[in-house]
Design an enzyme around this catalytic site. Structure first.
Site, PDB file in Angstrom:
ATOM      1  CB  SER A   1       1.182  -6.159   4.198  1.00  6.64           C
ATOM      2  OG  SER A   1       1.577  -7.399   3.817  1.00  6.64           O
TER       3      SER A   1
ATOM      4  CB  ALA B   1       5.219  -6.746   4.813  1.00  8.42           C
ATOM      5  CE  LYS B   2       2.172  -8.517  -3.057  1.00  4.28           C
ATOM      6  NZ  LYS B   2       3.183  -9.198  -4.044  1.00  4.28           N
ATOM      7  CB  THR B   3       6.816  -2.992   1.815  1.00  4.47           C
ATOM      8  OG1 THR B   3       6.498  -3.929   2.984  1.00  4.47           O
ATOM      9  CG2 THR B   3       6.941  -1.596   2.467  1.00  4.47           C
TER      10      THR B   3
END
Ligand SMILES: Cc1[nH+]cc(COP(=O)(O)O)c(CN[C@@H](CCC(=O)O)C(=O)O)c1O
Length: 304
Positions: free
Chosen positions: A63, A157-159
């Site tokens: 990420s 992605a863990k944004t």
């Protein structure tokens, strides 16, 4: 939620909970330029063990790559710090939240020379959607907000900043009396939940939305697929699911680190199946909790 939590690991140091502060001109606070993970440590029969830590850690660093967030610690350092933090908090089971973000430096969209900060927090976190949810299922509604497309913002992605999409959907659902939302993608087909992946059961076969539907490739999703196939179920892991197919499903359930395996009993006030946890969902949920209680599949458990 954080009662009893004494320390946070911040930028290489264990600091008192109340001292884990950042500046209001932190880049990530203004522009959402952070990445994070959600991981669980379970109290297995062999002791506390972090579930699928390596896969979560790989996704965490991946990420970061999307935003040139160069995490200034080795994976081994974060692993040791996480294990030490859980021991210092004297927790046998807990939820683990790593986060890395552009910190206090020049503002402006380009993070430029903003420093990258990293924090680790752990705390006890029970049933994500409420104690009854795991047994009775939850009532959900399709959100009026759509999931952003992977062509607009990377959904792999863990944004931190993109979770405003999830907040809007979840807030709307709760304001309307539902436990959670289901979000459709820009094509109008099912994506996932605000913080969960979604599975559908029809005529004994299992379907879950694929990566092309703008979903996060959930680690619990991957686990549920493997457990289901090990039990002989046919799993379609790249399904396109229309809104109408939600209503005619025999069963629906969420998966996620926080949500674990949570049955869905109604969508937009339409009862799903028997209106409680269905038999296939029960099989998957039972297999999941047996797994995390027994610690079988050693490669998936990192014992403290
Ligand atoms: C959008 C989304 N989709 C699917 C998942 C499931 O992924 P995985 O945990 O790898 O199986 C999660 C995790 N949601 C995390 C954040 C929850 C929160 O409220 O914060 C989680 O479950 O930890 C998502 O945020």
């Amino acid at each position: 939620m954080f009662e009893g939590v004494d320390e946070i690991w911040l930028d290489g140091e264990f600091v008192d909970f109340e001292d884990a502060q950042i500046h209001v001109l932190t880049h990530a606070l203004h522009y959402g330029t952070g990445v994070f993970e959600g991981v669980r440590c379970y109290e297995t029969e062999e002791g506390p063990a972090i579930f699928r830590w390596e896969e979560h850690l790989d996704r965490f660093y991946d990420s970061g790559r999307v935003y040139d967030i160069d995490i200034p610690f080795e994976k081994s350092e974060l692993t040791e710090a996480t294990e030490e933090l859980i021991r210092r908090e004297e927790l046998d089971s807990c939820y683990i939240r790593p986060i890395a973000f552009y910190g206090y430096g020049p503002l402006g969209l380009n993070p430029g020379n903003s420093p990258v900060q990293v924090a680790l927090a752990v705390w006890p976190w029970g049933a994500y959607l409420g104690d009854e949810a795991l047994e009775e299922g939850v009532d959900v509604a399709v959100s009026s907000w759509r999931k952003y497309a992977s062509s607009q913002i990377p959904t792999n992605a863990k944004t931190t900043g993109t979770y405003v999409n999830s907040v809007l959907a979840s807030q709307e659902a709760k304001a309307n009396g539902y436990a959670e939302a289901i979000v459709l993608n820009k094509e109008g087909n099912v994506a996932e939940g605000p913080g969960e992946n979604i599975f559908l059961v029809r005529d004994g076969e299992i379907y879950t939305t694929g990566l092309a539907e703008s979903i996060l490739d959930g680690i619990t999703r991957q686990t549920a697929i493997e457990l289901a196939e090990d039990m002989g179920y046919v799993v379609h892991d790249d399904a396109t699911i229309s809104r109408g197919e939600l209503y005619t499903a025999d069963e629906l359930f969420f998966t996620g680190t926080a949500a674990e395996v949570t049955p869905i009993r109604s969508v937009d006030d339409n009862q799903i199946g028997s209106g409680t946890k269905g038999p296939v969902t029960d099989d998957i949920q039972t297999a999941f909790f047996d797994l995390v209680e027994s610690g079988d599949r050693e490669e998936w458990f990192r014992y403290l």
